[in-house]
Enzyme design. Structure first.
Site, short mmCIF file in Angstrom:
data_model
loop_
_atom_site.label_atom_id
_atom_site.label_comp_id
_atom_site.label_asym_id
_atom_site.label_seq_id
_atom_site.Cartn_x
_atom_site.Cartn_y
_atom_site.Cartn_z
N HIS A 154 0.84 -1.21 0.00
CA HIS A 154 0.00 0.00 0.00
C HIS A 154 0.87 1.25 0.00
CE1 HIS A 154 -3.19 -2.80 1.28
NE2 HIS A 154 -4.04 -1.89 0.80
N LYS A 158 -0.46 4.78 4.63
CA LYS A 158 -1.33 3.83 5.37
C LYS A 158 -0.80 3.59 6.78
CE LYS A 158 -3.76 -0.59 4.90
NZ LYS A 158 -5.03 0.03 5.36
N1 LIG Z 1 -12.83 -1.07 3.02
C1 LIG Z 1 -12.23 -0.59 1.94
O1 LIG Z 1 -12.58 -0.96 0.79
C2 LIG Z 1 -11.16 0.43 2.09
C3 LIG Z 1 -10.79 0.82 3.35
N2 LIG Z 1 -9.90 1.85 3.54
C4 LIG Z 1 -9.67 2.27 4.90
O2 LIG Z 1 -10.33 3.52 5.11
C5 LIG Z 1 -9.66 4.26 6.12
C6 LIG Z 1 -9.33 5.65 5.60
O3 LIG Z 1 -8.40 5.58 4.54
P1 LIG Z 1 -7.93 6.90 3.77
O4 LIG Z 1 -9.09 7.57 3.11
O5 LIG Z 1 -6.77 6.49 2.95
O6 LIG Z 1 -7.41 7.79 5.01
P2 LIG Z 1 -7.30 9.37 5.13
O7 LIG Z 1 -6.40 9.63 6.29
O8 LIG Z 1 -6.95 9.95 3.80
O9 LIG Z 1 -8.79 9.85 5.49
C7 LIG Z 1 -9.33 9.93 6.80
C8 LIG Z 1 -10.02 11.27 6.92
O10 LIG Z 1 -10.73 11.34 8.15
C9 LIG Z 1 -10.53 12.65 8.66
N3 LIG Z 1 -10.84 12.77 10.08
C10 LIG Z 1 -10.01 12.59 11.15
N4 LIG Z 1 -10.65 12.84 12.30
C11 LIG Z 1 -11.91 13.21 11.95
C12 LIG Z 1 -13.07 13.60 12.71
N5 LIG Z 1 -13.05 13.67 14.04
N6 LIG Z 1 -14.20 13.91 12.04
C13 LIG Z 1 -14.25 13.83 10.69
N7 LIG Z 1 -13.19 13.46 9.91
C14 LIG Z 1 -12.04 13.16 10.55
C15 LIG Z 1 -9.06 12.93 8.36
O11 LIG Z 1 -8.76 14.30 8.48
P3 LIG Z 1 -7.22 14.71 8.82
O12 LIG Z 1 -6.39 14.20 7.68
O13 LIG Z 1 -7.31 16.19 8.92
O14 LIG Z 1 -6.86 14.04 10.12
C16 LIG Z 1 -9.01 12.43 6.92
O15 LIG Z 1 -9.45 13.42 6.02
C17 LIG Z 1 -8.43 3.41 6.50
O16 LIG Z 1 -8.73 2.65 7.64
C18 LIG Z 1 -8.25 2.50 5.29
O17 LIG Z 1 -7.56 1.32 5.58
C19 LIG Z 1 -9.34 2.50 2.49
C20 LIG Z 1 -9.66 2.14 1.20
C21 LIG Z 1 -10.57 1.06 0.90
O1 LIG Z 2 -5.65 2.05 3.38
C1 LIG Z 2 -5.92 1.77 2.20
O2 LIG Z 2 -5.62 2.50 1.26
C2 LIG Z 2 -6.65 0.51 1.94
N1 LIG Z 2 -7.07 -0.18 2.96
C3 LIG Z 2 -7.84 -1.35 2.93
C4 LIG Z 2 -7.18 -2.46 3.71
O3 LIG Z 2 -6.56 -2.18 4.76
O4 LIG Z 2 -7.29 -3.63 3.33
C5 LIG Z 2 -8.33 -1.74 1.56
C6 LIG Z 2 -7.50 -1.29 0.41
O5 LIG Z 2 -6.52 -2.23 0.13
C7 LIG Z 2 -6.94 0.12 0.55
#
Ligand SMILES: NC(=O)C1=CN([C@@H]2O[C@H](COP(=O)(O)OP(=O)(O)OC[C@H]3O[C@@H](n4cnc5c(N)ncnc54)[C@H](OP(=O)(O)O)[C@@H]3O)[C@@H](O)[C@H]2O)C=CC1
Ligand SMILES: O=C(O)C1=N[C@H](C(=O)O)C[C@H](O)C1
Length: 266
Positions: A154, A158
């Site tokens: 990743h 991450k």
């Molecule tokens: N299930 C799936 O298919 C997938 C799962 N994921 C998972 O999703 C999660 C997020 O990934 P990703 O988008 O890359 O992470 P990011 O860090 O880019 O996004 C998280 C966001 O949440 C915000 N945030 C933090 N605290 C708060 C709050 N109190 N209220 C509202 N928003 C808040 C952060 O703001 P700030 O940056 O200012 O702290 C940031 O913008 C991870 O756990 C990842 O593993 C990701 C892709 C696919």
């Molecule tokens: O953090 C990510 O970006 C992603 N997280 C998920 C995971 O932890 O499996 C899914 C995807 O691979 C992207």
């Protein structure tokens, strides 16, 4: 269907806003970011780079609870639990993509699913969910004669490791091989580790650059190796899966669901 997106300016948040704006089935009801973020008050569409949508980014989920039917949450474990508590209290459906939850945190989330429908999946792409089926089939045919290793890569941002998807793959593999993942998982190897044991399931993690998400499972024995791999090249695959889940959940009763339910793969 009115969708709220929390973590609106995150990597997944921005992609989800774009996916909602392109969808015929839903509209953006609310977009929430962290208190103190410079984006509070900005237009969600402009923030996501797709032009004005007329939805202002707010800093409180509670304050916009009447503006949506389903909350899509790809954020972080403790925040997801806080959001689930509020959604359960207000009977709001939830799609959760957050990974890195401990067993205790998962138990809390599952408790809220007794009050409202929650779809929780570490990976919402169709491809990964099909891959989980392929892994179960391969493991049950190959059995204990093949060494099993899960390798994931990743992007450098991450924060959890191994990925939720890698762990979900490990669970599927362990189940098909009649093993307990807690007992047979080996996370990374370093130093004088001794020879590999036959029944361990190994996990290796790569964090580099802008890799969206890659998972590969090796089944290796003397003389041959089978690899089953999935590579995501765009976060839109996860966002479209999340919207599909949100739509699917609309007529469901309170309970815990996963992407295999949504895709009819069970
Ligand atoms: N299930 C799936 O298919 C997938 C799962 N994921 C998972 O999703 C999660 C997020 O990934 P990703 O988008 O890359 O992470 P990011 O860090 O880019 O996004 C998280 C966001 O949440 C915000 N945030 C933090 N605290 C708060 C709050 N109190 N209220 C509202 N928003 C808040 C952060 O703001 P700030 O940056 O200012 O702290 C940031 O913008 C991870 O756990 C990842 O593993 C990701 C892709 C696919
Ligand atoms: O953090 C990510 O970006 C992603 N997280 C998920 C995971 O932890 O499996 C899914 C995807 O691979 C992207």
């Amino acid at each position: 269907m009115r969708v709220a997106i929390i973590g609106a300016s995150g990597r997944m948040g921005r992609t989800l806003i774009t996916a909602v704006s392109e969808s015929e089935n839903c509209t953006l009801g609310a977009a929430i970011e962290k208190e103190g973020s410079s984006l509070i008050g900005a237009d969600a569409g402009e923030m996501a780079g797709i032009g004005k949508l007329g939805v202002t980014i707010v800093d409180s989920l509670a304050a916009c609870i009447g503006d949506f039917d389903v909350l899509i949450d790809f954020t972080m474990p403790q925040l997801t639990l806080k959001n689930a508590e509020l959604c359960a209290a207000h009977q709001k459906t939830m799609v959760v993509g957050t990974t890195g939850l401990t067993d205790d945190e998962k138990a809390v989330l599952y408790g809220f699913a007794k009050q409202t429908p929650i779809m929780f999946s570490a990976n919402m792409s169709v491809g990964v969910n099909l891959t989980l089926k392929l892994l179960a089939t391969a493991a049950s045919i190959l059995g204990d004669d093949y060494d099993v290793e899960v390798i994931e890569a990743h992007h450098r941002h991450k924060v959890d490791s191994p990925s939720g998807t890698a762990l979900a793959m490990g669970e599927v593999l362990a189940k098909a091989l009649n093993r307990d993942l807690k007992e047979c998982a080996v996370y990374g190897r370093e130093g004088q580790t001794g020879a590999r044991t036959r029944k361990e399931i190994g996990f290796e993690t790569i964090r580099a650059g802008d890799v969206v998400g890659e998972h590969s499972v090796w089944f290796a024995t003397e003389g041959e190796r089978i690899e089953i791999a999935h590579k995501a090249s765009s976060r839109m695959t996860f966002a479209k899966g999340a919207l599909r889940a949100a739509y699917w959940l609309a007529d469901k009763e309170a309970g815990l669901y996963d992407m295999q339910d949504v895709l009819g793969l069970k």
